[in-house]
Design an enzyme around this catalytic site. Structure first.
Site, PDB file in Angstrom:
ATOM      1  N   GLU A   4       0.887  -1.091   0.032  1.00 51.16           N
ATOM      2  CA  GLU A   4       0.120   0.000   0.044  1.00 51.16           C
ATOM      3  C   GLU A   4       0.882   1.292  -0.022  1.00 51.16           C
ATOM      4  O   GLU A   4       0.797   1.946   1.037  1.00 51.16           O
ATOM      5  CB  GLU A   4      -0.906   0.142   1.446  1.00 51.16           C
ATOM      6  CG  GLU A   4      -2.091  -1.268   1.041  1.00 51.16           C
ATOM      7  CD  GLU A   4      -3.149  -0.788   2.072  1.00 51.16           C
ATOM      8  OE1 GLU A   4      -2.948  -0.158   3.085  1.00 51.16           O
ATOM      9  OE2 GLU A   4      -4.497  -1.301   1.925  1.00 51.16           O
ATOM     10  N   GLU A  42      -6.923  -7.812  -0.570  1.00 48.28           N
ATOM     11  CA  GLU A  42      -7.308  -7.615   0.793  1.00 48.28           C
ATOM     12  C   GLU A  42      -8.802  -7.403   0.942  1.00 48.28           C
ATOM     13  O   GLU A  42      -9.220  -6.340   0.351  1.00 48.28           O
ATOM     14  CB  GLU A  42      -6.675  -6.816   1.926  1.00 48.28           C
ATOM     15  CG  GLU A  42      -5.085  -7.028   1.901  1.00 48.28           C
ATOM     16  CD  GLU A  42      -4.465  -5.892   2.694  1.00 48.28           C
ATOM     17  OE1 GLU A  42      -5.105  -5.259   3.511  1.00 48.28           O
ATOM     18  OE2 GLU A  42      -3.176  -5.820   2.696  1.00 48.28           O
TER      19      GLU A  42
HETATM   20  C1  GAL Z   1      -4.386  -2.439   4.980  1.00 47.50           C
HETATM   21  C2  GAL Z   1      -3.029  -3.052   5.000  1.00 47.50           C
HETATM   22  C3  GAL Z   1      -3.027  -4.229   5.962  1.00 47.50           C
HETATM   23  C4  GAL Z   1      -3.927  -4.243   7.178  1.00 47.50           C
HETATM   24  C5  GAL Z   1      -5.141  -3.785   6.644  1.00 47.50           C
HETATM   25  C6  GAL Z   1      -6.310  -3.673   7.978  1.00 47.50           C
HETATM   26  O1  GAL Z   1      -4.509  -1.166   4.860  1.00 47.50           O
HETATM   27  O2  GAL Z   1      -2.593  -3.345   3.702  1.00 47.50           O
HETATM   28  O3  GAL Z   1      -1.645  -4.814   6.181  1.00 47.50           O
HETATM   29  O4  GAL Z   1      -3.231  -3.117   7.979  1.00 47.50           O
HETATM   30  O5  GAL Z   1      -5.236  -2.465   6.096  1.00 47.50           O
HETATM   31  O6  GAL Z   1      -7.427  -3.257   7.457  1.00 47.50           O
END
Ligand code: GAL
Length: 633
Positions: free
Chosen positions: A144, A315
Site C-alpha cells: 500500500e 485484501e
Molecule cells: C491494509 C493493510 C493491511 C492491514 C489492513 C487492515 O491497509 O495493507 O496490512 O493493515 O489494512 O484493514
C-alpha cells in the site's frame, strides 16, 4: 479467465507447528492463494547482512505441499529497527518538518538513496532465493504505497531529489521561473539549489511549485517500485502486483501500474463508508453494515484499467476492521457479496484479509476468517460458499462497457492545490458521476487520461480533467458517439496556468468559460428543467446548442456534434436527467435501479447485488438482503 480465492497469512505470527493445520484448512476451504511476507523483514534479516530464510523456506514449502500458491510480498514497507541506526535520515518528514518515527510501519522516505540501496539488496536476495520456487506464483511489491499519508515527504533527501527533478524537467531556472510564473511575488530562482519544498511558506506556495512537487513525489513512487520489479523480473517469471488502496490519489497509479503485471486493491467497504465518503447521515446509516453500493465497483473498474485488464482484490474485509471511526459487523452475506461483485467486474482473485485475527499489537480488533482461538469466524463459511460456487462456474471475462469515464490523478492534485471552493474534490466529482451512471444500470470502464481510442464507447465522460492530453483531445475529435466534458475540464495548462485561448477550448465547440464560481452547500443554482448545480458553476459564452440552462439564464449543458460541455456540478436530479438524455442520444438503454440494488454484466452473465438490508424485487427476480443473483445473458 479462471477466478480464484485466497487469503493473507503471517506465518511469522504463529508457532511453526500450527502452519501445517492452517495450510490444510486453507486448502479445505477451497483457497488457491496465500499472500505472505510483506511485513517480515526483521525476521528475514534479524541483523544486518545475516539472512534467516529457513522459516520462510519451510512456510512456503508447507503451503505448497497443500497445493496452495504463494504471493510473496517484498518487505520494504517495514524496515527493521537496525536500519534506522544505519540511515538515521531515512525517515520521511512531515509538512511541519518533523520526522515520522519508528514503531509502526511505512517509516521510510521514497527519495532516500541509502534506503533504496537496502531495498535493492533485500529484494535481490529474495528474488534469487525464491524466483524459481514452484510455489511462488506471484509477487507483491511493498505494501500500500501512500498508506498513512507517506507519499509527500519534506526531508533533505526529498529536497535534493526534487532539485534534480526540476533541473531535468526545466533545464534552466529561467525556464522554470517562466513555467511557474515566479515573477508574481518575486519568487524567481537563479540556481536550482535555491529551490525549496513547498512547505513552511508564509502563505500558500505557488500552485505551480506545489504541482511540480506532486508530480515529482509521484515519480519517486514509480521509480521506487520499478527498482523492485526490475530485480524480480531478472529472477522470476511470476506476475508482479502491488496492492493499491481505496480513494487514494497521492501518486499516479497508471504510471506505477505500467511496471506491473497485475493491479490489486484492498477493499474495506465498511471502513470506507465510515471514513472516506461524503454521504448523508441517512445513507451512512442505511448502508452501515454493507458499505456504499458503488464505492467498491468504482475501484474495481479503476484498477481493471490500472492493471490493463488484470486485477485482483489483495485484501478483502472479512468482518469489523479496527481503523475507522466506527467498526460495525458486516451483515451476514456481505463477505460473499463483495467477492462476487469483484468477480463480476473481472477480478481474477479475491484474497481475504486475514487468515486468523491477531491477538496482539495494533490490529488485534481486526477480524479474520478465524478468531484468535482458531475457531471459524462468520466470513470463513461465506468464503467457503464462494469457493463452492466458483467451482461450478469458474471461467468468466469482461466485455467492453457502455460508458468510458476518464480518471486522472494529476487532476486530483490540481484541485487539491487550488480548489477555489472547499467542496471541490476531484474524486468526489468523478465518483458522483459514476454513481449516476450506475443508478441507470450502466457498465462503466474507467479510462486513463492519455486514452487515444474511444471508438468502442457510445458515451464518454471526462469531468474535472484539469488538462486534457493531446491524445484524448484527438480521440474526442474522432469519436463518433456522445461525450460529456466538464465541469472544470481543460481549465489549466500542464504547468498550472490559465490557458489562452480560454477553457474549455474543445475541438469543434465554440464556447468560453467567462466566469467560474464556487458555491456554499446551501446555495444551489437551480436549472430551468429541475434540479440544481451545486458546489461549482461556470458561466459560458457560446454559440453552440444549449441543452440545459440555469434558471438565471446561463447555458449549463451545450453540445456540438456529439461533444457536450457541462458547466457545473449537477445534483442527482439534474444528473439523472442529463445522463438519461445523453444515453438516449448514444443509443444506450437505461433503467432506474432501486436504491442499493446494482447490476453488472460479465461477458456471459448479468449479476445483481443487493446492498440493502431488505429483499428487493426487480424485473421478476427477488434479490435477498446482502444477496447476489445472476443469470446467463
Ligand atoms: C491494509 C493493510 C493491511 C492491514 C489492513 C487492515 O491497509 O495493507 O496490512 O493493515 O489494512 O484493514
Amino acid at each position: 479467465m479462471k477466478r480464484t480465492l485466497g487469503v493473507c497469512y503471517y506465518p511469522e505470527h504463529w508457532p511453526e507447528p500450527q502452519w501445517e493445520e492452517d495450510a490444510a484448512r486453507m486448502a479445505a476451504l477451497g483457497l488457491t492463494w496465500v499472500r505472505i511476507g510483506e511485513f517480515a523483514w526483521a525476521r528475514m534479516e534479524p541483523v544486518p547482512g545475516a539472512y534467516d530464510w529457513g522459516w520462510l523456506d519451510r512456510a512456503i514449502e508447507t503451503l505448497g505441499r497443500h497445493g496452495l500458491q504463494v504471493v510473496l510480498g517484498t518487505p520494504t514497507a517495514t524496515p527493521p529497527r537496525w536500519m534506522i541506526d544505519r540511515h538515521p535520515d531515512m525517515l520521511a518528514v512531515d509538512a511541519q518538518g518533523r520526522p515520522r518515527g519508528f514503531g509502526s510501519r511505512r517509516h521510510y522516505d521514497f527519495s532516500h538513496r541509502g534506503y533504496r540501496g537496502e531495498c535493492t539488496r533485500i529484494v535481490q536476495a529474495m528474488a534469487e532465493r525464491y524466483g524459481r520456487n514452484p510455489h511462488v506464483a506471484a509477487w507483491q511489491t511493498d505494501n500500500e504505497y501512500a498508506c498513512h499519508d507517506t507519499v509527500l515527504s519534506y526531508s533533505p533527501a526529498a529536497l535534493s531529489a526534487f532539485r534534480d527533478w526540476c533541473a531535468q524537467r526545466y533545464q534552466s531556472t529561467d525556464a522554470l521561473n517562466r513555467a511557474w510564473g515566479n515573477v508574481f511575488w518575486s519568487m524567481d530562482y537563479d540556481r536550482f539549489d535555491n529551490i525549496g519544498l513547498p512547505n513552511l511558506t508564509v502563505t500558500e506556495a505557488n500552485p505551480a511549485h506545489v504541482m511540480a512537487f506532486r508530480r515529482f513525489a509521484s515519480d519517486e513512487v514509480v521509480s521506487f517500485n520499478r527498482l523492485q520489479t526490475e530485480i524480480i523480473r531478472r529472477h522470476s517469471d511470476a506476475p508482479i502486483a502491488h496492492n493499491y488502496m481505496g480513494r487514494v490519489t497521492d501518486f499516479d497509479h497508471f504510471d506505477v501500474g505500467a511496471d506491473l503485471d497485475i493491479a490489486s486493491w484492498d477493499s474495506y467497504p465498511l471502513g470506507f463508508l465510515s471514513d472516506r465518503l461524503e454521504a448523508t447521515p441517512d445513507h451512512k446509516r442505511r448502508f452501515v453494515r454493507q458499505g456504499d453500493p458503488d464505492l467498491q465497483a468504482f475501484h474495481h473498474d479503476l484498477y481493471r484499467a490500472v492493471g490493463r485488464g488484470r486485477w485482483w482484490i489483495m485484501e478483502q474485509q472479512p468482518g469489523p476492521v479496527n481503523w475507522a471511526p466506527y467498526n460495525p459487523d458486516p451483515l451476514p452475506g456481505m463477505a460473499r457479496l463483495w467477492a462476487w461483485e469483484a468477480f463480476a467486474h473481472g477480478a481474477e482473485a479475491v484474497c481475504y484479509f486475514r487468515w486468523r485475527q491477531a491477538p496482539f499489537a495494533q490490529e488485534q480488533m481486526h477480524a479474520g476468517l478465524l478468531r484468535p482461538d482458531s475457531v471459524a469466524a462468520p466470513a470463513h463459511d461465506e468464503a467457503a460458499q464462494v469457493a463452492r460456487e466458483l467451482a461450478s462456474q469458474p471461467e468468466q471475462g469482461t466485455a467492453l462497457a457502455d460508458v468510458g469515464l476518464v480518471f486522472d490523478y494529476a487532476s486530483a492534485w490540481a484541485w487539491q492545490t487550488q480548489p477555489q471552493g472547499r467542496d471541490f474534490d476531484y474524486f468526489r466529482l468523478v465518483f458522483h458521476i459514476y454513481k449516476g451512471l450506475r443508478r441507470l444500470g450502466l457498465n462503466v470502464d474507467i479510462l486513463p487520461p492519455d486514452t487515444a481510442d474511444l471508438s468502442g464507447y457510445p458515451l464518454v465522460m471526462a469531468p474535472g480533467v484539469a488538462t486534457l492530453s493531446d491524445s484524448l483531445l484527438a480521440a474526442l475529435a474522432a469519436h463518433q458517439g456522445q461525450s460529456i466534458i466538464g465541469p472544470r475540464s481543460n481549465a489549466k495548462t500542464i504547468e498550472f496556468a490559465t490557458p489562452v485561448p480560454m477553457p474549455p477550448n474543445l475541438p469543434g465547440l465554440n464556447a468560453t468559460v467567462m466566469r467560474v464560481e464556487s458555491l456554499p452547500p446551501d446555495v444551489p443554482v437551480p436549472l430551468a428543467a429541475g434540479g440544481n448545480l451545486r458546489h461549482w458553476r461556470e458561466k459560458l459564452d457560446t454559440t453552440a446548442q444549449v441543452i440545459e440552462q440555469s434558471a438565471d439564464g446561463f447555458p449549463a449543458l451545450i453540445v456540438a456534434g456529439g461533444l457536450h460541455y457541462l458547466a457545473g456540478w449537477p445534483d442527482d436530479v439534474a444528473l439523472d436527467r442529463i445522463l438519461t438524455a445523453a444515453c438516449h442520444r448514444a443509443g444506450l438503454k437505461t433503467t432506474t435501479l432501486p436504491d442499493g440494488l446494482r447490476q453488472r454484466n460479465s461477458n456471459t452473465h448479468r449479476f445483481w447485488f443487493n446492498y440493502n438490508p431488505d429483499p428487493v424485487e426487480w424485473e421478476g427476480i427477488t434479490v435477498p438482503p446482502a444477496g447476489v443473483h445472476w443469470q446467463a445473458l
